[in-house]
Design an enzyme around this catalytic site. Structure first.
Site, PDB file in Angstrom:
ATOM      1  N   SER A 223       0.107  -3.905  -2.756  1.00 26.04           N
ATOM      2  CA  SER A 223      -0.235  -2.558  -3.214  1.00 26.04           C
ATOM      3  C   SER A 223      -0.691  -2.591  -4.682  1.00 26.04           C
ATOM      4  O   SER A 223      -1.638  -3.312  -5.012  1.00 26.04           O
ATOM      5  CB  SER A 223       0.962  -1.625  -3.013  1.00 26.04           C
ATOM      6  OG  SER A 223       0.592  -0.285  -3.178  1.00 26.04           O
ATOM      7  N   ASP A 383      -3.354   3.268   6.370  1.00 21.14           N
ATOM      8  CA  ASP A 383      -3.235   3.063   4.926  1.00 21.14           C
ATOM      9  C   ASP A 383      -4.494   3.565   4.242  1.00 21.14           C
ATOM     10  O   ASP A 383      -5.601   3.154   4.604  1.00 21.14           O
ATOM     11  CB  ASP A 383      -3.037   1.564   4.655  1.00 21.14           C
ATOM     12  CG  ASP A 383      -2.855   1.238   3.185  1.00 21.14           C
ATOM     13  OD1 ASP A 383      -2.844   2.162   2.362  1.00 21.14           O
ATOM     14  OD2 ASP A 383      -2.720   0.043   2.863  1.00 21.14           O
ATOM     15  N   HIS A 413       1.033   1.223   5.423  1.00 24.20           N
ATOM     16  CA  HIS A 413       1.179   0.738   4.058  1.00 24.20           C
ATOM     17  C   HIS A 413       2.653   0.527   3.717  1.00 24.20           C
ATOM     18  O   HIS A 413       3.502   1.363   4.005  1.00 24.20           O
ATOM     19  CB  HIS A 413       0.574   1.736   3.070  1.00 24.20           C
ATOM     20  CG  HIS A 413       0.572   1.254   1.660  1.00 24.20           C
ATOM     21  ND1 HIS A 413      -0.486   0.558   1.122  1.00 24.20           N
ATOM     22  CD2 HIS A 413       1.492   1.342   0.671  1.00 24.20           C
ATOM     23  CE1 HIS A 413      -0.222   0.253  -0.129  1.00 24.20           C
ATOM     24  NE2 HIS A 413       0.997   0.712  -0.430  1.00 24.20           N
TER      25      HIS A 413
END
Length: 444
Positions: A223, A383, A413
């Site tokens: 991320s 995501d 995600h």
């Protein structure tokens, strides 16, 4: 005379009946108390029934695509996240504060007395780090990993990643350095990348002391941490950095990375707007992270950014931005990305950060990207950052970089950080470690 006698008689009767009078008075008050308690209990039961009905409805209301796996676990996680978000919105009605900061939740430290991995909390150049290594001492130089955790550059999830990194360290003998950089919005860009770079450079200069193989170093992050890992690679390959005496990075692992703040109308951003989505990370929250990372405590209109109102002539003049725009039109479910209107004030405020390759690494020059090491990119279908990965993979392939792309159609995600909750998290980490082993074998 008569009235005086009657008054005396009444007083005498009252005196005689006083115990009974107070008994009736207490009985009445007790009955009133019982009625009040029953009313309160009925109210509480009604509230509990309403809350239970709401939570049950919300649990089953989250949309789940047909390919989604481990849906009940995901619904449970989404429900807890929805409760947290609702609580934050309630608090903001009464307390002034930064929404991103109010959503911070610190994970308590855990002990692993029987683990095969030991950890050491220390500092490198003033930046806190945690070092993971095998419990059994060895004179052999082990593969080294520098890990940059996720959390939107704003949430301190360093402790929360302890369990995940232990899983990675158990899968193969290696030394992992987990970086705890400063957080936005208190310390906006470039504080975080600066901390990460001084640690990265220190590790590469001291591989022998750390017990790492200088020929087998990996930069890894997920991320926002994937963003930082790629930014570290860009910095190391920048002509302005002297890296002649540093160990070379062998692999780059990017797990659903956040790579660009230029186009927020990519299909994956469009599909994950609002709160009724099958993932914790909404497009709105991702843009809020970007804003906090860039501007600190300042705020701008998130909806305008989601409509690409920050586009400018400067952006269109950059070749990398033009490439992203051209390729965005070829993505699955692509729609028109051009903004309905442009806000020059907004563009001036944010684009000095958004167009910086150290902020949006997908905008780095070809001369830098084509020198990237072996790269592993993991993406998740559910995501808003999904299309960032697809664009990066396409660009690296065009530049001749060895890249492996693993797309998880069934996951969302952040799933690799939930090894306790998701079986697929364990599988994904096993695949990453297997990839690193394979890269080591290929060079033998």
């Amino acid at each position: 005379m008569l009235s005086t006698r009657m008054a005396r008689h009444t007083e005498i009767n009252r005196g005689v009946d006083a115990p009974f009078y107070y008994f009736y008075w207490l009985e009445g008050r007790f009955r009133l108390l019982i009625v009040c308690v029953m009313a309160i209990l009925e109210g509480c039961l009604a509230v509990m029934a309403a809350v239970t009905a709401t939570l049950t409805y919300k649990f089953f209301a989250f949309p789940m695509p047909p390919q989604a796996e481990e849906t009940y676990k995901r619904r449970t996680l989404l429900l807890f996240w929805w409760i947290l978000q609702s609580w934050i919105k309630f608090k903001l009605c009464f307390v002034k504060g930064h929404e991103i900061m109010m959503a911070r939740v610190e994970a308590p430290p855990r002990s692993y007395p029987e683990d095969t991995v030991v950890t050491e909390d220390t500092e490198m150049m003033g930046v806190p780090v945690r070092i993971f290594r095998p419990k059994e001492a060895s004179d052999d130089k082990l593969p080294g990993v520098i890990y940059y955790h996720g959390g939107g550059w704003c949430w301190d999830l360093w402790e929360a990643y302890d369990a995940t990194l232990r899983v990675v360290a158990r899968l193969d003998k290696m030394v992992i350095v987990s970086v705890r950089s400063r957080l936005a919005p208190e310390n906006p860009f470039p504080a975080g990348p600066d901390d990460c770079f001084v640690v990265t450079r220190h590790v590469l200069e001291n591989t022998e002391t750390l017990g790492m193989d200088p020929e087998n170093i990996t930069l890894m992050g997920d991320s926002a941490g994937g963003n930082l890992a790629m930014v570290m690679m860009i910095k190391l390959l920048s002509p302005s950095k002297k890296i002649d005496n540093l160990s070379k990075v062998k692999n780059l692992v990017l797990i659903y990375p956040a790579l660009q703040a230029m186009n927020f109308k990519l299909p994956s951003y469009r599909q994950h707007r609002g709160s009724n989505i099958p993932t914790i990370l909404s497009s709105e929250l991702m843009v809020k992270f970007y804003v906090a990372y860039a501007l600190g405590m300042e705020s701008v209109d998130v909806e305008e950014l989601l409509e690409n109102s920050h586009w400018s002539e400067e952006m269109e003049a950059k070749s990398t931005c033009r490439w992203i725009q051209k390729e965005a039109d070829s993505l699955r479910d692509a729609t028109e990305s051009d903004p309905k209107h442009r806000n020059s004030f907004l563009a001036k405020k944010v684009n000095k950060y958004f167009l910086d390759p150290h902020f949006s690494p997908l905008l780095a020059d070809d001369t830098i990207l084509k020198r990237f090491p072996n790269t592993y990119v993991l993406s998740a279908e559910m995501d808003p950052l999904r299309d960032d990965s697809f664009l990066l993979v396409k660009r690296l392939n065009e530049l001749g970089v060895r890249v492996k792309h693993r797309h998880w159609e069934s996951m969302d995600h952040g799933f690799t950080g939930n090894t306790i909750l998701y079986k697929n998290a364990q599988k994904a980490l096993e695949e990453v470690v297997e990839y690193l082993k394979q890269q080591s074998t290929d060079d033998i």
